[in-house]
Write an enzyme that holds these catalytic residues in place. Structure first.
Site, short mmCIF file in Angstrom:
data_model
loop_
_atom_site.label_atom_id
_atom_site.label_comp_id
_atom_site.label_asym_id
_atom_site.label_seq_id
_atom_site.Cartn_x
_atom_site.Cartn_y
_atom_site.Cartn_z
N ASP A 1 0.82 -1.22 0.00
CA ASP A 1 0.00 0.00 0.00
C ASP A 1 0.85 1.26 0.00
OD1 ASP A 1 -2.52 -0.94 -0.20
OD2 ASP A 1 -3.15 -0.48 1.84
N CYS B 1 -25.04 -13.76 -5.37
CA CYS B 1 -25.06 -13.11 -4.06
C CYS B 1 -24.78 -11.61 -4.19
CB CYS B 1 -24.00 -13.74 -3.15
SG CYS B 1 -23.94 -13.01 -1.48
N CYS C 1 -23.36 -7.95 0.15
CA CYS C 1 -22.45 -6.83 0.46
C CYS C 1 -22.95 -5.53 -0.14
CB CYS C 1 -21.04 -7.14 -0.03
SG CYS C 1 -20.92 -7.47 -1.81
N CYS D 1 -24.35 -2.04 2.61
CA CYS D 1 -23.57 -0.81 2.83
C CYS D 1 -24.45 0.30 3.42
CB CYS D 1 -22.96 -0.33 1.51
SG CYS D 1 -22.02 1.21 1.66
N CYS E 1 -18.06 5.97 0.78
CA CYS E 1 -17.64 4.81 1.57
C CYS E 1 -17.21 5.25 2.98
CB CYS E 1 -16.50 4.10 0.87
SG CYS E 1 -15.74 2.76 1.81
N CYS F 1 -19.52 -4.56 4.76
CA CYS F 1 -19.64 -5.34 3.53
C CYS F 1 -18.83 -6.63 3.59
CB CYS F 1 -19.23 -4.50 2.31
SG CYS F 1 -17.48 -4.10 2.20
N CYS G 1 -20.50 -11.17 4.20
CA CYS G 1 -20.07 -12.06 3.12
C CYS G 1 -20.06 -13.52 3.57
CB CYS G 1 -18.68 -11.66 2.64
SG CYS G 1 -18.02 -12.74 1.34
#
Length: 318
Positions: A132, A189, A192, A196, A212, A242, A246
Site C-alpha cells: 500500500d 449473491c 455486500c 452498505c 464509503c 460489507c 459475506c
C-alpha cells in the site's frame, strides 16, 4: 519465457515460514480489464480526494513502468490473514475496522516481504516491495496469481480465509513460475452491495469512495457531508459491514490470523470521548505503530464526535 521452478518454491516455502497464509506468482505484464476499469473510475471522480490514484494510474497499469521496475518479469503476491469472527477492539462505544486492531500492517508486512525480496536480490534479480505504499494494483495481481478473487464488494476473497486478508507484493526481475488465475465466485449473491450503510456501491465491483465509510473516516479531510453522518453509525475508523455479511467470511477459518494483528494493550482504559480531549503529543504516543495514524488526531476527533452524536446519549453532551 523459461521459469525458475526451484526459486519459485523456495519463495513459497519462505513466505509460509514468515506467516503468510497464501503465496502466489504472476507474470508481470500490462493489466487489461483492470486498467480500463481504473480509467473509468477515475474519470467519474470516484476516487475523491485520493489524487495520488490519478497521478500514478499509468504506473499501476504495468509493473514494468520505468517508475516501478523496468525489466520486471514476475509479481509475487503475499496474503496475511487477520481473521477473527466476533473479535472487537476499540474505544467504547466506537468501532474500529478489524485490520487496524493491532500493529500497523504496513510495517509488519513490509519487513517480512523485504526478507523474501532479499532471496531474489541475492540471486541478482532486482526487486521492489509494495505494501500500500507504491502504485501496485495488489488485488488485481492477487487474482492473477491465484491467491483469491475480487468480490462484488471490491475486496479480495481468499477461499478458506475470506476477505480479512492484507496484501504485500514483490515486483521482481526473476522469472518465477506463475500460478493459475482464480475465477470469480460470487454468483448471484449481493449481500455486500445492499448492506452498505451509505449506499457506496454503484454496482458490483464498482465503489464510489466518496460515499464509503472507510474513505470518509480515514482519507477524507474536513467535515463529513451530513448525508452520510447517520450511516457512519459507530464507525470511528474504517468499516467492516460489507465484509461481515459475506458468506465467505462466515465459513472462514478462525485460527488463521497473523499474531501482530491481534489487539494489544493499546485499547485498555480508553473511551471514544478521550479523542476529543487528546493533545497532539498524547495522540502521537498512543498511535505509534498503529494504522490509525492515517486519519490523524483531528480526523479521529471528528469521527468520534459523529459516533457520539449518533449514540444520542446525554452523558456525551459535555
Amino acid at each position: 519465457m523459461s521459469f525458475d521452478a526451484d526459486l519459485t518454491e523456495r519463495l513459497r516455502t519462505a513466505g509460509s515460514e514468515e506467516g503468510f497464509a497464501r503465496v502466489g506468482f504472476a507474470e508481470a505484464r500490462r493489466l487489461g480489464e483492470e486498467s480500463e476499469h481504473l480509467d473509468a473510475w477515475l474519470a467519474a471522480g470516484r476516487h475523491g480526494e485520493m489524487g495520488w490514484m490519478e497521478r500514478t494510474a499509468e504506473v499501476r497499469k504495468d509493473p514494468r513502468h520505468p517508475k516501478m521496475l523496468t525489466g520486471a518479469r514476475s509479481v509475487v503476491v503475499l496474503a496475511a490473514s487477520y481473521r477473527r469472527r466476533g473479535a472487537f477492539a476499540g474505544p467504547a462505544p466506537a468501532r474500529v475496522a478489524k485490520y487496524a486492531h493491532g500493529r500497523d500492517y504496513h510495517n509488519v508486512l513490509t519487513k517480512k516481504a523485504r526478507r523474501l525480496s532479499k532471496l531474489l536480490t541475492d540471486q541478482g534479480y532486482p526487486s521492489r516491495v509494495a505494501v500500500d505504499s507504491k502504485p501496485v494494483f495488489e488485488r488485481a495481481w492477487a487474482e492473477r496469481a491465484g491467491v483469491g478473487f475480487i468480490g462484488k464488494n471490491c475486496c479480495l476473497i481468499v477461499p478458506g480465509l475470506g476477505s480479512h486478508v492484507l496484501l504485500a507484493c514483490i515486483v521482481t526481475g526473476a522469472p518465477l513460475e506463475p500460478d493459475a488465475p482464480m475465477e470469480r465466485r460470487c454468483g448471484d449473491c449481493s449481500l455486500c452491495l445492499t448492506a452498505c450503510p451509505t449506499g457506496a456501491f454503484v454496482d458490483a465491483r464498482n465503489l464510489d469512495a466518496r460515499e464509503c465509510i472507510s474513505y470518509l473516516t480515514i482519507e477524507h479531510r474536513g467535515p463529513i457531508p451530513e448525508v452520510y453522518r447517520d450511516g457512519i453509525g459507530e464507525w470511528m475508523f474504517g468499516c467492516d459491514v460489507c465484509q461481515d455479511v459475506c458468506p465467505y467470511n462466515q465459513s472462514a477459518r478462525q485460527d488463521a490470523g497473523m499474531e501482530p494483528f491481534e489487539p494489544g494493550e493499546r485499547w485498555d482504559d480508553l473511551e471514544a470521548s478521550d479523542f476529543l480531549r487528546m493533545d497532539e503529543a498524547r495522540f502521537s504516543a498512543w498511535a505509534e505503530g498503529s494504522a490509525l495514524k492515517r486519519a490523524k488526531r483531528e480526523g479521529l476527533a471528528r469521527n468520534t464526535a459523529l459516533v457520539l452524536g449518533n449514540r444520542g446519549e446525554a452523558c456525551h453532551l459535555p
